[in-house]
Design a protein around this motif. Sequence first.
Motif, mmCIF file in Angstrom:
data_model
loop_
_atom_site.group_PDB
_atom_site.id
_atom_site.type_symbol
_atom_site.label_atom_id
_atom_site.label_comp_id
_atom_site.label_asym_id
_atom_site.label_seq_id
_atom_site.Cartn_x
_atom_site.Cartn_y
_atom_site.Cartn_z
ATOM 1 N N SER A 27 0.824 -1.219 0.000
ATOM 2 C CA SER A 27 0.000 0.000 0.000
ATOM 3 C C SER A 27 0.851 1.259 0.000
ATOM 4 O O SER A 27 0.495 2.254 -0.642
ATOM 5 N N GLU A 28 1.955 1.219 0.727
ATOM 6 C CA GLU A 28 2.841 2.389 0.793
ATOM 7 C C GLU A 28 3.351 2.805 -0.583
ATOM 8 O O GLU A 28 3.564 3.986 -0.845
ATOM 9 N N GLN A 30 0.618 4.915 -1.998
ATOM 10 C CA GLN A 30 0.000 5.848 -1.061
ATOM 11 C C GLN A 30 -0.142 7.276 -1.583
ATOM 12 O O GLN A 30 -1.185 7.873 -1.457
ATOM 13 N N TRP A 31 0.870 7.853 -2.146
ATOM 14 C CA TRP A 31 0.812 9.259 -2.538
ATOM 15 C C TRP A 31 0.872 9.453 -4.048
ATOM 16 O O TRP A 31 1.139 10.543 -4.531
ATOM 17 N N LYS A 32 0.589 8.409 -4.805
ATOM 18 C CA LYS A 32 0.700 8.500 -6.254
ATOM 19 C C LYS A 32 -0.591 8.943 -6.937
ATOM 20 O O LYS A 32 -0.602 9.171 -8.125
ATOM 21 N N GLY A 33 -1.684 9.027 -6.214
ATOM 22 C CA GLY A 33 -2.952 9.320 -6.863
ATOM 23 C C GLY A 33 -3.374 8.129 -7.704
ATOM 24 O O GLY A 33 -2.908 7.015 -7.499
ATOM 25 N N GLU A 34 -4.253 8.373 -8.664
ATOM 26 C CA GLU A 34 -4.684 7.273 -9.525
ATOM 27 C C GLU A 34 -3.529 6.875 -10.442
ATOM 28 O O GLU A 34 -2.836 7.731 -10.966
#
Length: 131
Positions: free
Chosen positions: A49-50, A53-57
């Motif tokens: 998940s990490e 996490q901050w990649k958007g779609e």
Amino acid sequence: MANEVEREGVTLEDLKETMAAFAKERDWDQFHTPRNLLLAMVGEVGELSEIFQWKGEVKRGIPDWKEEEKVHLGEELSDVLLYLVRLSDVCGIDLGKAALRKMDKNASKYPVDVCKGSSDKYFQIHNSNRS
């Protein structure tokens, strides 16, 4: 193990046998209880998940990712798969057969003519058909 990388068409049975041998060689069967394997797998899902996490779609096929990011993703996906295969083995579940039974069940729950192109859940599909 090094030659396993070159092999094509790896089956769940191949993975199960490889994982069982890996654990036995290290005397890890004593630690591979269902609970321990499940918790280890959950930890690996967290690591997977990490990555997102901050990649958007993310686009299908991850075309914008660097090669080292793809390699890392493959490693984390593999960790989750290997723990899942090991957990199913320790629990005495034939994962391949269970997955096919689940797909048959899902095909009945989500018939094509009722749910094609819809992301509605089972209860939404069947409640809207009653109206």
